[in-house]
Scaffold this motif. Structure first.
Motif, PDB file in Angstrom:
ATOM      1  N   THR A 284      23.673  37.137  53.019  1.00  0.00           N
ATOM      2  CA  THR A 284      22.583  37.870  52.383  1.00  0.00           C
ATOM      3  C   THR A 284      21.872  38.731  53.415  1.00  0.00           C
ATOM      4  OG1 THR A 284      22.246  36.112  50.763  1.00  0.00           O
ATOM      5  CG2 THR A 284      20.453  37.669  51.068  1.00  0.00           C
ATOM      6  N   LEU A 285      21.689  39.992  53.085  1.00  0.00           N
ATOM      7  CA  LEU A 285      20.926  40.927  53.899  1.00  0.00           C
ATOM      8  C   LEU A 285      19.969  41.687  52.994  1.00  0.00           C
ATOM      9  CD1 LEU A 285      23.626  42.506  56.281  1.00  0.00           C
ATOM     10  CD2 LEU A 285      21.985  40.722  56.834  1.00  0.00           C
ATOM     11  N   SER A 286      18.873  42.126  53.570  1.00  0.00           N
ATOM     12  CA  SER A 286      17.915  42.953  52.847  1.00  0.00           C
ATOM     13  C   SER A 286      17.868  44.323  53.493  1.00  0.00           C
ATOM     14  CB  SER A 286      16.519  42.320  52.860  1.00  0.00           C
ATOM     15  OG  SER A 286      15.583  43.157  52.216  1.00  0.00           O
ATOM     16  N   ALA A 287      18.001  45.337  52.673  1.00  0.00           N
ATOM     17  CA  ALA A 287      18.010  46.701  53.196  1.00  0.00           C
ATOM     18  C   ALA A 287      16.663  47.112  53.750  1.00  0.00           C
ATOM     19  CB  ALA A 287      18.440  47.683  52.103  1.00  0.00           C
ATOM     20  N   THR A 288      15.616  46.330  53.493  1.00  0.00           N
ATOM     21  CA  THR A 288      14.297  46.670  54.016  1.00  0.00           C
ATOM     22  C   THR A 288      14.183  46.420  55.516  1.00  0.00           C
ATOM     23  OG1 THR A 288      13.495  44.468  53.420  1.00  0.00           O
ATOM     24  CG2 THR A 288      13.205  46.225  51.803  1.00  0.00           C
ATOM     25  N   ASN A 289      14.982  45.479  56.044  1.00  0.00           N
ATOM     26  CA  ASN A 289      14.883  45.189  57.481  1.00  0.00           C
ATOM     27  C   ASN A 289      16.227  45.142  58.191  1.00  0.00           C
ATOM     28  OD1 ASN A 289      15.902  42.804  56.470  1.00  0.00           O
ATOM     29  ND2 ASN A 289      14.049  41.621  56.817  1.00  0.00           N
ATOM     30  N   ILE A 320      19.383  47.717  47.815  1.00  0.00           N
ATOM     31  CA  ILE A 320      20.404  48.540  48.464  1.00  0.00           C
ATOM     32  C   ILE A 320      20.040  50.018  48.451  1.00  0.00           C
ATOM     33  CG2 ILE A 320      21.777  48.850  46.365  1.00  0.00           C
ATOM     34  CD1 ILE A 320      24.286  48.574  48.115  1.00  0.00           C
ATOM     35  N   HIS A 321      19.158  50.433  47.548  1.00  0.00           N
ATOM     36  CA  HIS A 321      18.766  51.848  47.505  1.00  0.00           C
ATOM     37  C   HIS A 321      17.961  52.255  48.738  1.00  0.00           C
ATOM     38  CE1 HIS A 321      15.393  49.615  45.677  1.00  0.00           C
ATOM     39  NE2 HIS A 321      14.626  50.529  46.240  1.00  0.00           N
ATOM     40  N   ARG A 322      17.501  51.273  49.517  1.00  0.00           N
ATOM     41  CA  ARG A 322      16.780  51.603  50.757  1.00  0.00           C
ATOM     42  C   ARG A 322      17.711  52.124  51.846  1.00  0.00           C
ATOM     43  NH1 ARG A 322      11.100  50.489  50.860  1.00  0.00           N
ATOM     44  NH2 ARG A 322      10.634  49.483  48.858  1.00  0.00           N
ATOM     45  N   PHE A 323      18.997  51.834  51.737  1.00  0.00           N
ATOM     46  CA  PHE A 323      19.962  52.401  52.680  1.00  0.00           C
ATOM     47  C   PHE A 323      20.191  53.877  52.347  1.00  0.00           C
ATOM     48  CE2 PHE A 323      22.288  48.217  53.823  1.00  0.00           C
ATOM     49  CZ  PHE A 323      21.417  48.028  54.884  1.00  0.00           C
ATOM     50  N   ASN A 324      20.239  54.721  53.374  1.00  0.00           N
ATOM     51  CA  ASN A 324      20.530  56.133  53.134  1.00  0.00           C
ATOM     52  C   ASN A 324      22.034  56.321  52.911  1.00  0.00           C
ATOM     53  OD1 ASN A 324      21.732  56.153  55.736  1.00  0.00           O
ATOM     54  ND2 ASN A 324      19.741  56.621  56.675  1.00  0.00           N
ATOM     55  N   ALA A 345      21.660  44.903  44.849  1.00  0.00           N
ATOM     56  CA  ALA A 345      20.583  44.797  43.860  1.00  0.00           C
ATOM     57  C   ALA A 345      19.623  45.955  44.072  1.00  0.00           C
ATOM     58  CB  ALA A 345      19.851  43.459  43.986  1.00  0.00           C
ATOM     59  N   THR A 346      19.246  46.611  42.982  1.00  0.00           N
ATOM     60  CA  THR A 346      18.359  47.768  43.082  1.00  0.00           C
ATOM     61  C   THR A 346      17.522  47.889  41.827  1.00  0.00           C
ATOM     62  OG1 THR A 346      18.278  50.174  43.317  1.00  0.00           O
ATOM     63  CG2 THR A 346      20.202  49.260  42.203  1.00  0.00           C
ATOM     64  N   THR A 347      16.308  48.395  41.987  1.00  0.00           N
ATOM     65  CA  THR A 347      15.444  48.722  40.858  1.00  0.00           C
ATOM     66  C   THR A 347      15.513  50.201  40.500  1.00  0.00           C
ATOM     67  OG1 THR A 347      13.577  49.038  42.374  1.00  0.00           O
ATOM     68  CG2 THR A 347      13.846  46.849  41.415  1.00  0.00           C
ATOM     69  N   GLU A 348      16.203  50.988  41.311  1.00  0.00           N
ATOM     70  CA  GLU A 348      16.329  52.424  41.076  1.00  0.00           C
ATOM     71  C   GLU A 348      17.655  52.727  40.388  1.00  0.00           C
ATOM     72  OE1 GLU A 348      13.811  54.277  41.701  1.00  0.00           O
ATOM     73  OE2 GLU A 348      12.647  52.821  42.861  1.00  0.00           O
ATOM     74  N   ASN A 349      17.695  53.881  39.749  1.00  0.00           N
ATOM     75  CA  ASN A 349      18.904  54.292  39.051  1.00  0.00           C
ATOM     76  C   ASN A 349      20.038  54.497  40.057  1.00  0.00           C
ATOM     77  OD1 ASN A 349      20.879  55.535  37.476  1.00  0.00           O
ATOM     78  ND2 ASN A 349      19.369  56.628  36.249  1.00  0.00           N
ATOM     79  N   PRO A 350      21.133  53.732  39.954  1.00  0.00           N
ATOM     80  CA  PRO A 350      22.219  53.887  40.933  1.00  0.00           C
ATOM     81  C   PRO A 350      22.843  55.279  40.917  1.00  0.00           C
ATOM     82  CG  PRO A 350      22.480  51.879  39.638  1.00  0.00           C
ATOM     83  CD  PRO A 350      21.406  52.672  38.988  1.00  0.00           C
ATOM     84  N   SER A 351      22.740  55.987  39.802  1.00  0.00           N
ATOM     85  CA  SER A 351      23.323  57.325  39.740  1.00  0.00           C
ATOM     86  C   SER A 351      22.680  58.268  40.742  1.00  0.00           C
ATOM     87  CB  SER A 351      23.171  57.887  38.329  1.00  0.00           C
ATOM     88  OG  SER A 351      23.793  57.046  37.381  1.00  0.00           O
ATOM     89  N   PHE A 352      21.409  58.000  41.079  1.00  0.00           N
ATOM     90  CA  PHE A 352      20.696  58.866  42.008  1.00  0.00           C
ATOM     91  C   PHE A 352      20.552  58.258  43.403  1.00  0.00           C
ATOM     92  CE2 PHE A 352      18.580  59.750  37.798  1.00  0.00           C
ATOM     93  CZ  PHE A 352      19.334  60.882  37.536  1.00  0.00           C
ATOM     94  N   GLN A 353      20.536  56.935  43.509  1.00  0.00           N
ATOM     95  CA  GLN A 353      20.191  56.280  44.761  1.00  0.00           C
ATOM     96  C   GLN A 353      21.379  55.669  45.497  1.00  0.00           C
ATOM     97  OE1 GLN A 353      17.214  56.580  45.971  1.00  0.00           O
ATOM     98  NE2 GLN A 353      16.316  57.497  44.140  1.00  0.00           N
TER      99      GLN A 353
END
Length: 655
Positions: A284-289, A320-324, A345-353
């Motif tokens: 498990t990794l978090s894209a925030t850190n 995962i949307h935090r990764f560029n 896992a993401t709360t943003e639309n994967p089509s854009f992020q």
């Protein structure tokens, strides 16, 4: 050394007679230890017939000076060494092997507790009671009293043992499985689980506080199996593809997309538990850190695990949307060749992020916002685990309202209306609901307020009640799901636009309030209203554009929260206004004509060109143009290029 016993004095011998709990024989108190050793060996099932005659006398006689003293208890060393006493008249020897003390009715008042039995000892048989019952019997018989008073409870206790604690199969042997089942039932009842004993001890207020302190309640209540995962039947229901793949241990790379608190991380946690059972490595990794080096280290280790041990690796990336885009490209070759199974896992639309190349290698699982019923289920599971009792508001007088000091009754209560209110205010976010419950209960436990008076009933001051007001105070307001920079931002503005187009003024006000209460910029809404006034109202009511521009200027002058009524007025005006998309449609036809024109665009006719210089006039610019104000009648003149003559963009879409 030798000691004298009560046999030397007939009066003392009669006074200190006790009854064997196994064979029901009566004998002098000095003989009970040796008799029990022999009796338990002869009657392992604990069903001995009382002997007709009194027990035989011992050769060893105690001294008269210690006739009133209790016999000494054999030590553990003596018990383990198995030293034998002197044989009695029949030449028999008695073993000093240690054993469990049977529940002695009256003898326990004169002799001390027996040493604990070793595993496999025959003395384990014949007790006929659970350990807790035996301990309670021994504890309750500590103080000596007259023999007449002591014998009466012995008979009652024997009857109770035969009715309640006797073995069902009649073998006189304790059922360990039944002890485990009873203990599990008592534990379940203490925490409110169904099927528990009604009289199990409920946790006290301090115990509830200790269970709530530390980690957030949402993390403590995270389920470990799909059977406890509620609210997402469309994604992981019994007949879904994802569940079938998970049970078959063939999980593909996934992107879990859903609002906060819908169960994305919980689903990953369940997958992790399932993977560990099949020796699959889960990281498990978090894209925030996390950094790119962390991802590369995990991938390198996954390559080694796959090469040397044929072991799969599942990598879970939260947010995962935090990764560029460049960071997401790190996963591409390894997901492609199967080195890792990626779960994002993401709360943003994967089509854009999410990178399109990565998105094509993963399956998107959409998790919906939890319904109110699912949130209530999650809250009730937490309430039962904490041992909190739910008060039914439909009953005129709750039976628990009367003061009671029974340990089987809970000390923390919550109104059923408070649970429903909390589920509705959570707005489909289970994390918000559980943490709100934790906050409300901890606040009440800290305040230690009494029930007070409710419907004429006086409640015990040792109890704590969590009311609907406590829940509302903890959340302050409804948890509104809205993200100014996310997908919900565009969803709400689209709903507002379409509601005004449909002339539904109530729905228009609702979506306006949804955006403003969620923290939307009022100037953004005002700009969209200006656009709507021209696009959808148009020439059917030209003053609508004036209203929208005035609303924008007013919002710019005074700001929130005063400008919210300006926007509300403009929204209602536009919803009630007549609609016309004539201009909007005609302009769209023009754009379609320009974008679809084959070859170069046609030139501007010469008579329509500007001629500011002499050279341009000599080239024929502006020649033949008829100045309309100079004519009193309509002027017959072409204004479109020659290739487009006769085209009416208000009536046809293509030129």
């Amino acid at each position: 050394m030798e000691v004298s016993g009560p046999e030397d004095d007939p009066f003392l011998a009669q006074l200190h007679r006790v009854q064997c709990p196994v064979c029901q024989q009566t004998m002098p108190a000095a003989h009970i230890n040796s008799h029990l050793d022999r009796c338990l060996l002869l009657h392992p099932a604990g069903q001995a017939e009382p002997a007709a005659g009194p027990p035989r006398a011992k050769r060893r006689r105690p001294s008269e000076s210690s006739a009133l003293k209790q016999p000494a208890t054999p030590t553990a060393a003596e018990s383990s060494e198995g030293e034998a006493e002197e044989p009695d008249d029949g030449g028999e020897t008695e073993s000093r092997e240690s054993y469990d003390a049977p529940p002695t009715p009256s003898g326990a008042r004169l002799i001390p507790d027996f040493p604990v039995a070793r595993p496999g000892s025959p003395a384990r048989k014949g007790t006929g009671k659970r350990p807790a019952a035996a301990a309670a019997a021994a504890a309750g018989s500590a103080s000596p009293r007259s023999w007449d008073e002591a014998e009466a409870p012995e008979e009652e206790e024997a009857v109770g043992d035969a009715d309640g604690d006797a073995d069902a199969d009649g073998d006189g042997e304790d059922d360990a499985g039944r002890w485990d089942a009873d203990a599990a039932a008592a534990t379940a009842a203490a925490f409110g689980a169904p099927g528990g004993r009604p009289h199990a001890r409920a946790p006290a207020a301090e115990e509830v506080r200790q269970m709530l302190e530390g980690k957030p309640l949402a993390d403590k209540m995270r389920p470990d199996s799909l059977q406890d995962y509620v609210g997402q039947g469309r994604a992981v229901g019994p007949e879904t593809l994802l569940r079938s793949l998970l049970e078959a241990n063939e999980l593909p790379s996934l992107i879990l997309w859903g609002p906060p608190g819908c169960g994305k991380t919980t689903l990953a946690h369940i997958i992790a538990n399932h993977s560990k059972k099949h020796s699959i490595r889960f990281v498990t990794l978090s894209a925030t850190n996390a950094k790119t080096t962390d991802v590369r280290d995990v991938i390198k280790q996954a390559q080694n695990e796959k090469s040397f041990f044929k072991r799969k690796t599942i990598l879970f990336i939260d947010e995962i949307h935090r990764f560029n885009k460049s960071q997401q490209d790190t996963f591409l070759p390894h997901v492609e060749c199967g080195t890792i199974t990626l779960i994002g896992a993401t709360t943003e639309n994967p089509s854009f992020q999410v990178n399109a190349a990565l998105l094509s290698r993963c399956r998107v699982i959409v998790l919906e916002k939890l319904p109110v019923e699912a949130v209530v289920t999650v809250l009730m599971r937490a309430i039962n685990t904490l041992g909190i009792h739910v008060l039914d508001s439909s009953r005129p007088a709750d039976p628990l309202s009367h003061g009671s000091n029974s340990s089987s009754e809970p000390s923390v209560f919550i109104e059923d209306r408070a649970v429903d209110t909390l589920a509705h205010l959570s707005d489909g976010d289970a994390r918000t609901g559980l943490n709100g419950l934790q906050l409300a209960v901890l606040a009440r436990l800290s305040a230690r307020k009494a029930f007070g008076k409710k419907s004429g009933q006086t409640y015990s001051p040792s109890r704590v009640l969590v009311t609907e007001g406590d829940v509302k105070e903890g959340l302050q307001r409804s948890h509104i799901l809205y993200d100014r920079a996310g997908d919900e931002h565009y969803n709400c503005i689209s709903a507002l636009h379409k509601s005004m187009r449909g002339s539904d003024q109530s729905a228009s006000l609702y979506w306006l309030g949804r955006m403003l209460e969620g923290g939307e910029d009022p100037l953004y809404v005002a700009r969209r209203l200006v656009r709507f006034a021209s696009e959808d109202v148009g020439l059917a009511d030209p003053s609508a554009l004036t209203q929208a521009v005035a609303a924008y200027q007013g919002c710019h002058f005074i700001g929130m929260p005063e400008c919210e009524v300006l926007l509300a007025q403009c929204v209602v005006y536009l919803a009630r206004a007549p609609k016309s998309i004539e201009v909007f449609s005609a302009y769209n036809n023009v754009k379609a004509c320009l974008r679809g024109h084959p070859g170069p665009l046609p030139p501007v006719p010469l008579h329509l060109r500007n001629a500011p210089t002499r050279l341009m006039k000599d080239l024929g610019y502006g020649q033949g143009y008829k100045y309309n104000p100079a004519y009193s009648e309509p002027v017959d003149q072409e204004y479109l290029p020659e290739q487009l003559r006769g085209v009416d963009f208000f009536k046809q879409r293509r030129c």
